[in-house]
Design an enzyme around this catalytic site. Structure first.
Site, PDB file in Angstrom:
ATOM      1  N   ASP A 192      54.812  39.259  36.800  1.00 59.34           N
ATOM      2  CA  ASP A 192      54.465  40.580  36.275  1.00 59.34           C
ATOM      3  C   ASP A 192      55.299  41.589  37.065  1.00 59.34           C
ATOM      4  O   ASP A 192      55.894  41.250  38.105  1.00 59.34           O
ATOM      5  CB  ASP A 192      52.960  40.833  36.462  1.00 59.34           C
ATOM      6  CG  ASP A 192      52.497  42.171  35.875  1.00 59.34           C
ATOM      7  OD1 ASP A 192      53.246  42.767  35.074  1.00 59.34           O
ATOM      8  OD2 ASP A 192      51.381  42.616  36.229  1.00 59.34           O
ATOM      9  N   GLN A 196      43.905  39.980  29.250  1.00 60.27           N
ATOM     10  CA  GLN A 196      45.197  39.308  29.413  1.00 60.27           C
ATOM     11  C   GLN A 196      44.974  37.848  29.798  1.00 60.27           C
ATOM     12  O   GLN A 196      45.632  36.942  29.274  1.00 60.27           O
ATOM     13  CB  GLN A 196      46.008  40.025  30.499  1.00 60.27           C
ATOM     14  CG  GLN A 196      47.390  39.457  30.702  1.00 60.27           C
ATOM     15  CD  GLN A 196      48.300  39.674  29.509  1.00 60.27           C
ATOM     16  OE1 GLN A 196      48.419  40.791  29.009  1.00 60.27           O
ATOM     17  NE2 GLN A 196      48.941  38.627  29.023  1.00 60.27           N
ATOM     18  N   HIS A 229      42.396  42.321  34.784  1.00 59.51           N
ATOM     19  CA  HIS A 229      42.843  42.421  33.389  1.00 59.51           C
ATOM     20  C   HIS A 229      42.335  41.176  32.641  1.00 59.51           C
ATOM     21  O   HIS A 229      43.101  40.293  32.270  1.00 59.51           O
ATOM     22  CB  HIS A 229      44.376  42.490  33.358  1.00 59.51           C
ATOM     23  CG  HIS A 229      44.954  43.020  32.084  1.00 59.51           C
ATOM     24  ND1 HIS A 229      44.175  43.407  31.008  1.00 59.51           N
ATOM     25  CD2 HIS A 229      46.244  43.213  31.691  1.00 59.51           C
ATOM     26  CE1 HIS A 229      44.970  43.829  30.030  1.00 59.51           C
ATOM     27  NE2 HIS A 229      46.220  43.710  30.411  1.00 59.51           N
ATOM     28  N   ARG A 266      47.062  37.984  22.460  1.00 59.73           N
ATOM     29  CA  ARG A 266      46.133  39.052  22.848  1.00 59.73           C
ATOM     30  C   ARG A 266      45.188  39.358  21.684  1.00 59.73           C
ATOM     31  O   ARG A 266      43.990  39.564  21.868  1.00 59.73           O
ATOM     32  CB  ARG A 266      46.904  40.333  23.239  1.00 59.73           C
ATOM     33  CG  ARG A 266      47.787  40.211  24.470  1.00 59.73           C
ATOM     34  CD  ARG A 266      46.972  40.033  25.744  1.00 59.73           C
ATOM     35  NE  ARG A 266      45.993  41.092  25.899  1.00 59.73           N
ATOM     36  CZ  ARG A 266      46.242  42.281  26.446  1.00 59.73           C
ATOM     37  NH1 ARG A 266      47.430  42.548  26.934  1.00 59.73           N
ATOM     38  NH2 ARG A 266      45.282  43.192  26.560  1.00 59.73           N
ATOM     39  N   CYS A 277      52.931  38.974  31.206  1.00 58.26           N
ATOM     40  CA  CYS A 277      51.978  39.775  30.420  1.00 58.26           C
ATOM     41  C   CYS A 277      52.681  40.867  29.628  1.00 58.26           C
ATOM     42  O   CYS A 277      52.165  41.321  28.613  1.00 58.26           O
ATOM     43  CB  CYS A 277      50.943  40.386  31.350  1.00 58.26           C
ATOM     44  SG  CYS A 277      51.679  41.400  32.651  1.00 58.26           S
ATOM     45  N   ARG A 291      40.572  51.344  29.433  1.00 56.83           N
ATOM     46  CA  ARG A 291      41.705  51.106  30.348  1.00 56.83           C
ATOM     47  C   ARG A 291      41.699  52.266  31.338  1.00 56.83           C
ATOM     48  O   ARG A 291      41.852  53.428  30.940  1.00 56.83           O
ATOM     49  CB  ARG A 291      43.027  51.049  29.574  1.00 56.83           C
ATOM     50  CG  ARG A 291      44.234  51.086  30.495  1.00 56.83           C
ATOM     51  CD  ARG A 291      45.525  50.672  29.839  1.00 56.83           C
ATOM     52  NE  ARG A 291      45.554  49.247  29.593  1.00 56.83           N
ATOM     53  CZ  ARG A 291      46.659  48.534  29.404  1.00 56.83           C
ATOM     54  NH1 ARG A 291      47.835  49.121  29.438  1.00 56.83           N
ATOM     55  NH2 ARG A 291      46.593  47.249  29.184  1.00 56.83           N
TER      56      ARG A 291
HETATM   57  N1   CP Z   1      49.994  43.302  28.820  1.00 59.86           N
HETATM   58  C1   CP Z   1      49.435  44.487  28.493  1.00 59.86           C
HETATM   59  O1   CP Z   1      48.261  44.758  28.782  1.00 59.86           O
HETATM   60  O2   CP Z   1      50.263  45.297  27.791  1.00 59.86           O
HETATM   61  P1   CP Z   1      50.007  46.848  27.477  1.00 59.86           P
HETATM   62  O3   CP Z   1      50.043  47.553  28.805  1.00 59.86           O
HETATM   63  O4   CP Z   1      51.131  47.232  26.579  1.00 59.86           O
HETATM   64  O5   CP Z   1      48.664  46.980  26.837  1.00 59.86           O
HETATM   65  N1  NVA Z   2      50.229  44.965  36.489  1.00 55.78           N
HETATM   66  C1  NVA Z   2      50.595  45.784  35.361  1.00 55.78           C
HETATM   67  C2  NVA Z   2      50.127  45.153  34.101  1.00 55.78           C
HETATM   68  C3  NVA Z   2      50.474  45.899  32.844  1.00 55.78           C
HETATM   69  C4  NVA Z   2      49.951  45.236  31.627  1.00 55.78           C
HETATM   70  C5  NVA Z   2      50.000  47.177  35.547  1.00 55.78           C
HETATM   71  O1  NVA Z   2      48.844  47.290  35.962  1.00 55.78           O
HETATM   72  O2  NVA Z   2      50.711  48.153  35.293  1.00 55.78           O
END
Ligand code: CP
Ligand code: NVA
Length: 306
Positions: A221, A131, A128, A289, A261, A101
């Protein structure tokens, strides 16, 4: 070596195969089966941003499949303590799989170049994919048929929207983004998806009601993603008309379901009434997930790189 940096790394048949494995493995857990496909395997989780779902679902699926996971935060020094040409080959020579990440999509692409084991993108500023797999699993479980379904995404055309648009168009699901022009997708991305699908499955509207019309699934989101905090005030003002509330849900089909998400900011992109309503699938979606990524991991390690 195959990696999953983006959904563009998989063919449509491979996306379908991942979803099929996910459904089988999900049923397996419910039947008390925990195949030990990751026995003696080490999965690294290299995270530059906070996470609940991604981190815990990967750690849990690794344990359920008999393997070991290692959470690696800031202290390992990715991009800071030593050159990436040393860091990534060394880290990945210890591991069987690495989930990253990252703040920068380009940094994960660079890690793939130097990696000695498969890498899965666990969220970047651009995409992502994990997701999107969980979202599609949830959509498949809650629709009578993908060909008659429609997903409307309201708000920022961000990393989550980008991956969801790809998976929808690949599987023949109509996808509408409702967003002000400056928060919409690049026209070239939309054209590419529609050219590949052979029809105009992906559309963009600046009118939120037009985007939501006839949707079976309404998705949103946060308006300010991780790393965009300095723009938060401007985004709040720009996206205020795109909130998913009861009036917006009325533009969709009568039995339309709500997806997010998570994490959500209630009162911003979605109201408490909608997120807590009977049409909200957020908990099932978050649980998926685990199952979707399990399918992805098994596919990547056993079939794509087996
Ligand atoms: N939706 C998602 O990726 O959640 P987190 O940021 O908690 O991993
Ligand atoms: N769009 C959000 C998604 C989090 C899971 C971000 O990137 O923070």
């Amino acid at each position: 070596m195959r990696h999953v940096l983006s959904l563009f790394d998989l063919s449509t048949a491979e996306i379908q195969r991942v979803l099929e494995l996910s459904r089988e493995l999900k049923q397996g857990v419910k039947d008390g089966k925990r195949p030990t496909m990751l026995a003696n395997h080490n999965v690294g989780l290299l995270f530059e941003k906070p996470s609940l779902r991604t981190r815990v679902s990967f750690e849990t699926l690794t344990t359920q499949l008999g393997g070991n996971s290692l959470f690696l935060g800031e202290d390992v020094g990715w991009g800071k303590r030593e050159p990436v040409q040393d860091f990534i080959p060394i880290l990945t020579s210890y591991l069987d799989l690495l989930v990253i990440r990252a703040k920068s999509h380009a940094a994960v692409a660079e890690a793939c170049e130097y990696s000695r084991c498969p890498i899965i993108n666990g969220l970047t500023d651009v995409s992502h994919p994990c997701q999107a797999f969980a979202d599609m699993l949830t959509i498949q479980e809650n629709t009578a048929g993908l060909a008659d379904s429609k997903v409307a995404f309201l708000g920022d055309g961000n990393n989550v929207a980008y991956s969801l648009a790809i998976i929808c168009s690949r599987l023949g699901v109509e996808f509408s983004l409702g967003a002000p022009e400056k928060y919409q997708f690049d026209a070239a991305f939309v054209k590419d998806l529609n050219d590949s699908a052979g029809k105009e499955l992906v559309k963009q509207f600046d009118d939120p009601a037009a985007a939501a019309e006839d949707a079976e699934f309404v998705y949103t989101d946060v308006w300010t993603s991780m790393g965009q905090e300095a723009e938060s005030k401007q985004r709040l003002a720009d996206l205020a008309d795109y909130q998913v509330n009861e009036a917006l849900m009325k533009q969709a089909r009568d039995e339309a379901k709500f997806l997010h998400c998570l994490p959500a900011r209630r009162g911003e992109e979605v109201t408490t009434e909608v997120i807590e309503s009977g049409s909200s699938l957020i908990i099932e979606e978050a649980e998926n997930r685990l199952h979707a990524q399990k399918g992805l991991v098994v596919w990547l390690l056993q079939e794509a790189n087996g």
